[in-house]
Design an enzyme around this catalytic site. Sequence first.
Site, PDB file in Angstrom:
ATOM      1  N   CYS A   1       0.882  -1.121   0.094  1.00 51.01           N
ATOM      2  CA  CYS A   1       0.078   0.034  -0.040  1.00 51.01           C
ATOM      3  C   CYS A   1       0.964   1.103  -0.036  1.00 51.01           C
ATOM      4  O   CYS A   1       2.230   1.382   0.400  1.00 51.01           O
ATOM      5  CB  CYS A   1      -0.825   0.214   1.019  1.00 51.01           C
ATOM      6  SG  CYS A   1      -2.054  -1.042   1.416  1.00 51.01           S
TER       7      CYS A   1
ATOM      8  N   GLU B   1       0.814   3.930   1.741  1.00 53.21           N
ATOM      9  CA  GLU B   1       1.131   4.474   3.207  1.00 53.21           C
ATOM     10  C   GLU B   1       2.381   3.735   3.894  1.00 53.21           C
ATOM     11  O   GLU B   1       3.194   4.199   4.130  1.00 53.21           O
ATOM     12  CB  GLU B   1      -0.194   4.185   4.295  1.00 53.21           C
ATOM     13  CG  GLU B   1      -1.371   4.915   3.943  1.00 53.21           C
ATOM     14  CD  GLU B   1      -2.300   4.145   3.004  1.00 53.21           C
ATOM     15  OE1 GLU B   1      -1.869   3.384   2.058  1.00 53.21           O
ATOM     16  OE2 GLU B   1      -3.433   3.994   3.336  1.00 53.21           O
TER      17      GLU B   1
HETATM   18  N1  THU Z   1      -4.264   0.385  -1.087  1.00 48.57           N
HETATM   19  C1  THU Z   1      -3.624   1.272  -0.579  1.00 48.57           C
HETATM   20  O1  THU Z   1      -2.562   1.622  -1.294  1.00 48.57           O
HETATM   21  N2  THU Z   1      -3.829   1.700   0.576  1.00 48.57           N
HETATM   22  C2  THU Z   1      -4.820   1.269   1.353  1.00 48.57           C
HETATM   23  O2  THU Z   1      -4.863   2.014   2.547  1.00 48.57           O
HETATM   24  C3  THU Z   1      -5.863   0.659   0.913  1.00 48.57           C
HETATM   25  C4  THU Z   1      -5.620  -0.024  -0.640  1.00 48.57           C
HETATM   26  C5  THU Z   1      -4.158   0.005  -2.643  1.00 48.57           C
HETATM   27  C6  THU Z   1      -3.570  -1.579  -2.445  1.00 48.57           C
HETATM   28  C7  THU Z   1      -4.157  -2.040  -3.982  1.00 48.57           C
HETATM   29  O3  THU Z   1      -3.124  -1.506  -4.911  1.00 48.57           O
HETATM   30  C8  THU Z   1      -5.364  -1.231  -4.273  1.00 48.57           C
HETATM   31  O4  THU Z   1      -5.200   0.031  -3.235  1.00 48.57           O
HETATM   32  C9  THU Z   1      -6.609  -1.743  -4.202  1.00 48.57           C
HETATM   33  O5  THU Z   1      -6.674  -2.449  -3.085  1.00 48.57           O
END
Ligand code: THU
Length: 143
Positions: A57, A59
């Site tokens: 993710c 973050e």
């Molecule tokens: N995702 C994030 O980058 N941060 C989050 O807190 C939630 C989900 C991303 C992971 C994945 O690449 C996409 O969002 C869809 O889930």
Amino acid sequence: MEERARDRELIQAAIEARERAYAPYSDYLVGAALLTGSGEIYQGCNIENASYGATNCAERTAFFKAVSQGKREFRAIAIVGGKRKSQQGDVFPDIAYPCGICRQVMREFCGPEFRILVGKSAEDYEEYTLKEILPESFGPKWN
Ligand code: THU
């Protein structure tokens, strides 16, 4: 700098980081900007993988960059996200809240008053503290 102006700058940095998301599988692009105790900003984006579970993710990308550079104190993180097509300039229709794993990573390195800014734009955002979005948590002792 006034806090609101600093918040706007942090959200703008998250919007910029989102442009670099690698998300060919979900097409859901996320950007994060992490403000350290000493005032630097570390940007992160989501980085997907054909083996979906290996995805990182936005973050956590920002946190791992900063921690690996020796940073241990953090004040705030800004997060923006959404499907590529739903974006209207620098405005996003929906708020992207941090997932549970990312909240737990925040818990490892941040205090209860760590600020989480989640927005549709630099002008329209919500603000939470870590203890609000992760109550009764497990982690290192909070002083
Ligand atoms: N995702 C994030 O980058 N941060 C989050 O807190 C939630 C989900 C991303 C992971 C994945 O690449 C996409 O969002 C869809 O889930």
